[in-house]
Design a protein around this motif. Structure first.
Motif, mmCIF file in Angstrom:
data_model
loop_
_atom_site.group_PDB
_atom_site.id
_atom_site.type_symbol
_atom_site.label_atom_id
_atom_site.label_comp_id
_atom_site.label_asym_id
_atom_site.label_seq_id
_atom_site.Cartn_x
_atom_site.Cartn_y
_atom_site.Cartn_z
ATOM 1 N N GLY A 241 11.892 14.623 35.399
ATOM 2 C CA GLY A 241 10.828 15.144 36.237
ATOM 3 C C GLY A 241 9.465 14.892 35.618
ATOM 4 N N ILE A 242 8.435 14.886 36.467
ATOM 5 C CA ILE A 242 7.070 14.673 35.967
ATOM 6 C C ILE A 242 6.181 15.885 36.219
ATOM 7 C CG2 ILE A 242 7.262 12.166 36.150
ATOM 8 C CD1 ILE A 242 5.560 12.323 38.717
ATOM 9 N N GLY A 243 6.802 16.988 36.638
ATOM 10 C CA GLY A 243 6.045 18.227 36.780
ATOM 11 C C GLY A 243 5.404 18.473 38.124
ATOM 12 N N VAL A 244 5.733 17.643 39.132
ATOM 13 C CA VAL A 244 5.141 17.890 40.447
ATOM 14 C C VAL A 244 5.797 19.124 41.061
ATOM 15 C CG1 VAL A 244 4.608 15.459 40.795
ATOM 16 C CG2 VAL A 244 6.745 16.384 41.699
ATOM 17 N N PRO A 245 5.083 19.876 41.923
ATOM 18 C CA PRO A 245 5.616 21.114 42.486
ATOM 19 C C PRO A 245 6.885 20.904 43.313
ATOM 20 C CG PRO A 245 3.245 20.985 42.805
ATOM 21 C CD PRO A 245 3.687 19.638 42.323
ATOM 22 N N GLN A 246 7.738 21.932 43.319
ATOM 23 C CA GLN A 246 8.970 21.857 44.096
ATOM 24 C C GLN A 246 8.677 21.671 45.581
ATOM 25 O OE1 GLN A 246 12.214 21.860 42.802
ATOM 26 N NE2 GLN A 246 12.656 21.199 44.894
ATOM 27 N N ALA A 247 7.588 22.267 46.065
ATOM 28 C CA ALA A 247 7.234 22.116 47.483
ATOM 29 C C ALA A 247 7.036 20.643 47.850
ATOM 30 C CB ALA A 247 5.969 22.903 47.798
ATOM 31 N N LEU A 248 6.446 19.885 46.941
ATOM 32 C CA LEU A 248 6.247 18.450 47.174
ATOM 33 C C LEU A 248 7.583 17.717 47.134
ATOM 34 C CD1 LEU A 248 4.608 15.889 47.543
ATOM 35 C CD2 LEU A 248 3.978 16.003 45.122
ATOM 36 N N LEU A 249 8.433 18.071 46.181
ATOM 37 C CA LEU A 249 9.751 17.452 46.101
ATOM 38 C C LEU A 249 10.551 17.726 47.377
ATOM 39 C CD1 LEU A 249 10.749 18.251 42.400
ATOM 40 C CD2 LEU A 249 9.765 16.144 43.309
ATOM 41 N N ASN A 250 10.423 18.958 47.903
ATOM 42 C CA ASN A 250 11.135 19.294 49.124
ATOM 43 C C ASN A 250 10.701 18.414 50.291
ATOM 44 O OD1 ASN A 250 12.399 21.354 47.729
ATOM 45 N ND2 ASN A 250 11.097 22.978 48.535
ATOM 46 N N ASP A 251 9.412 18.077 50.334
ATOM 47 C CA ASP A 251 8.913 17.214 51.408
ATOM 48 C C ASP A 251 9.591 15.847 51.396
ATOM 49 O OD1 ASP A 251 7.206 19.171 52.297
ATOM 50 O OD2 ASP A 251 5.441 18.376 51.242
ATOM 51 N N PHE A 252 9.984 15.414 50.209
ATOM 52 C CA PHE A 252 10.644 14.112 50.061
ATOM 53 C C PHE A 252 12.152 14.245 49.888
ATOM 54 C CE2 PHE A 252 6.275 13.076 49.297
ATOM 55 C CZ PHE A 252 6.144 11.760 49.740
ATOM 56 N N LYS A 253 12.655 15.479 50.146
ATOM 57 C CA LYS A 253 14.103 15.755 50.086
ATOM 58 C C LYS A 253 14.688 15.423 48.724
ATOM 59 C CE LYS A 253 14.898 15.303 55.064
ATOM 60 N NZ LYS A 253 13.461 15.317 55.404
ATOM 61 N N VAL A 254 13.924 15.758 47.674
ATOM 62 C CA VAL A 254 14.394 15.602 46.297
ATOM 63 C C VAL A 254 14.864 16.952 45.802
ATOM 64 C CG1 VAL A 254 13.753 15.007 43.938
ATOM 65 C CG2 VAL A 254 12.839 13.677 45.857
ATOM 66 N N ALA A 255 16.098 17.010 45.341
ATOM 67 C CA ALA A 255 16.643 18.304 44.876
ATOM 68 C C ALA A 255 15.984 18.742 43.586
ATOM 69 C CB ALA A 255 18.158 18.161 44.679
#
Length: 222
Positions: free
Chosen positions: A208-222
């Motif tokens: 991980g590179i520390g981006v927020p979970q909300a952003l990961l959710n937008d890209f469907k990254v668990a």
């Protein structure tokens, strides 16, 4: 994750969440260094020192961060850049400057002979040459660097993806870095699931590179 998604995650993290590119690069490089160190300590082929091949963009910038953190972990490290440092820009330039001021060994390769001389046979070689934005076969000195690295007996580690492997299709170029370990950021890339990619990736580990979970959710990254 596709090539365009990789670019968008960084862009959104910086522009919409207010994160600094330097912070993202620091997180990526530190995480990668920890994975490289673990591989070297666990493998009978693990070697010290480490040679980090750096290209002109952010993938090269990651390499300068990795070098700094590997040194902190007790490794002897040297950086082999395929471009003069004054040609670097942005976060890559900033991290190259930090590495130089910190006294890390930085060599500038100008020929295949330089590469042959400066990549030792038993070193761990880290590929930070081109990254996910590159398309097509690595040309010129970049292709030479991949060929020289593949000849060596030591471990080979690709950062984000092996140079020469297409991020989206997984198709290898005629000259492609053959990794024992691929440390990839945020999520596995689209092409990694393709059968043609498997021989070039080795073991794949996601950092991980520390981006927020909300952003990961937008890209469907668990």
């Amino acid at each position: 994750m596709k090539r365009e998604d990789v670019r968008r995650v960084d862009q959104i993290a910086i522009e919409e969440y207010g994160m600094l590119g330097l912070v993202l690069m620091e997180n990526a490089g530190r995480g990668a260094a920890e994975r490289i160190a673990a591989l070297c300590h666990e493998s009978p082929r693990g070697a010290n020192p480490v040679c980090i091949l750096c290209g002109p963009g952010n993938n090269g910038g990651d390499g300068y961060v990795i070098a700094r953190h590997l040194e902190l972990l007790g490794f002897s490290v040297h950086i082999l850049s395929l471009v003069p440092l004054d040609r670097l820009t942005g976060d890559a330039s900033a991290n190259a400057s930090i590495a130089a001021r910190a006294g890390l060994t930085i060599q500038i390769a100008k020929s295949d002979e330089d590469l042959d001389r400066w990549i030792a046979d038993d070193e761990t070689v880290v590929d930070c040459l081109l990254g996910t934005g590159a398309t097509g076969a690595p040309r010129g000195l970049y292709g030479d660097a991949v060929t020289q690295a593949n000849k060596r007996r030591g471990l080979r580690v690709a950062i984000d993806l092996p140079t020469g492997l297409d991020c989206d299709t997984g198709a290898p170029a005629e000259v492609t870095f053959r990794a024992d370990l691929t440390v990839t950021f945020v999520a596995e890339k689209e092409g990694f699931s393709k059968p043609a990619a498997k021989p070039w990736l080795g073991t794949v580990q996601v950092v991980g590179i520390g981006v927020p979970q909300a952003l990961l959710n937008d890209f469907k990254v668990a």
